[in-house]
Design an enzyme around this catalytic site. Structure first.
Site, PDB file in Angstrom:
ATOM      1  N   CYS A  64       0.442  -1.462  -0.276  1.00 59.01           N
ATOM      2  CA  CYS A  64      -0.183  -0.075  -0.044  1.00 59.01           C
ATOM      3  C   CYS A  64       1.155   1.231   0.003  1.00 59.01           C
ATOM      4  CB  CYS A  64      -0.895  -0.339   0.980  1.00 59.01           C
ATOM      5  SG  CYS A  64      -0.376   0.262   2.415  1.00 59.01           S
ATOM      6  N   HIS A  71      -6.068   2.005  -4.279  1.00 59.10           N
ATOM      7  CA  HIS A  71      -5.280   1.300  -2.990  1.00 59.10           C
ATOM      8  C   HIS A  71      -4.499  -0.718  -3.478  1.00 59.10           C
ATOM      9  CE1 HIS A  71      -7.821  -1.397  -0.509  1.00 59.10           C
ATOM     10  NE2 HIS A  71      -8.596  -1.007  -1.503  1.00 59.10           N
ATOM     11  N   HIS A  99      -2.372   1.332   6.296  1.00 52.66           N
ATOM     12  CA  HIS A  99      -2.812   1.255   5.750  1.00 52.66           C
ATOM     13  C   HIS A  99      -3.088   2.591   4.680  1.00 52.66           C
ATOM     14  CE1 HIS A  99      -4.117  -1.420   1.880  1.00 52.66           C
ATOM     15  NE2 HIS A  99      -5.272  -0.517   1.867  1.00 52.66           N
TER      16      HIS A  99
END
Length: 355
Positions: free
Chosen positions: A270, A330, A318
């Protein structure tokens, strides 16, 4: 007179046999639940499997960001060590030059009828003895004194460089040990997730891999052309050209696989996707989510514009790139490639505008 009767004795073997039989029966009852069937691990529903797998992926991502941070620090320590080694090599060259100059002075003195004790010490293989007896320098002439001073300076500098290099080497080894710990944690959690997913059939796995409102794209499948390049609305709404370029890069990477620790160009985790997108736009960002959230100005959810970084979970583990309309691009986890997804897919934590 009463008759004396010998007491009845129990045999040890009989007691042992009865005790063993009792334990065996108790064990069998426990194992079968008194109904003749063994206790098996409860069968999880697909929803329960998904919940467990999602938690394992989240834990793995936390470990991944710690791995990324440790790797960044290990690489920085390694670079500092290399710089120190290069500097030490240059200092050694200067020391050799200074000693050669001192040798010329010594040769001239010898020819003139003797070698000064200060020169003898400076040319010896015991620099510590020389440094401890620096008072001899005062007896040398101007040229000799300057040459001896240069040798002394280089010796001291080399000792300082050795000390600094020792510290950096220890730091690098510590970070490398930390890398191994986080790598073990990541691979263990991902392995557990794979085992859980293997309990489901292909249809169930496919269904669980799709979140509501998620758009997946893959280079190997039929994908509308506008999903492979940033839509005009997203880039037009970006606050500046660099943010627009980062959004465009993210769209071009739809369908790329998730690989922990990867920063592109063909696979990402990520924070690696975010770093690569802005690197393509000419902006240098830190490696980890924990650092990326502090790399720009915080913005509220109502202020979001394409290109803003959006963060999730209380631990900021994240990150994605906002593309407008409540959606982001993402790199989710090993079960899904880079894709467009709604912000509400995970617990929202905050956002940052880096340019």
């Amino acid at each position: 007179m009463a008759a004396h009767r010998k007491p009845r004795q129990r045999t040890a073997s009989g007691n042992t046999a009865r005790t063993a039989a009792t334990i065996a029966l108790a064990g069998a009852a426990t194992a079968t639940g008194f109904d003749g069937t063994g206790h098996a691990e409860p069968q999880l529903s697909p929803g329960q499997v998904k919940a467990k797998v999602d938690k394992l992926y989240q834990d793995a991502e936390v470990a991944t960001e710690k791995y990324n941070g440790a790797k960044e620090k290990a690489e920085a320590a390694g670079q500092r060590l290399k710089d120190l080694q290069d500097q030490a090599a240059r200092t050694n060259e200067r020391l050799n030059s200074a000693r050669e100059e001192l040798g010329s002075v010594a040769a001239a003195q010898y020819r003139a009828g003797g070698l000064d004790p200060a020169v003898q010490l400076a040319l010896s293989d015991d620099p510590d003895r020389y440094l401890e007896n620096a008072e001899f320098v005062e007896r040398a002439g101007n040229r000799q004194k300057a040459a001896v001073g240069r040798v002394r300076k280089q010796l001291r500098e080399i000792e300082q460089l050795r000390g600094a290099a020792h510290i950096e080497l220890a730091s690098m080894k510590s970070r490398q040990a930390e890398l191994k710990r986080h790598k073990k944690s990541i691979t263990g959690k991902l392995g557990s997730a794979r085992q859980l997913m293997s309990r489901l059939n292909a249809q169930e796995r496919s269904r669980l891999g799709e979140a509501p409102g998620t758009e997946r794209a893959s280079r190997s499948s039929t994908v509308p052309r506008d999903l492979l390049t940033a839509p005009g609305s997203a880039t037009a709404q970006a606050p500046n050209a660099r943010a627009a370029a980062a959004v465009s890069y993210a769209y071009q990477k739809l369908g790329s696989p998730y690989v922990w620790g990867a920063t592109g160009p063909n696979a990402f985790d990520c924070s690696g996707l975010v770093q690569a997108a802005y690197r393509a736009a000419g902006v240098s960002l830190p490696r980890t989510t924990y650092s990326q959230i502090d790399a720009g100005r915080r913005v509220s959810r109502s202020e979001l514009l394409p290109g803003d970084l959006v963060f999730f979970y209380a631990g900021i583990s994240h990150v994605g790139i906002y593309v407008g309309n409540g959606r982001m691009i993402h790199a989710p986890n090993p079960s899904a490639p880079v894709r467009v997804a709604p912000l509400d897919e995970m617990p929202y934590a905050g956002a940052t505008r880096v340019v």
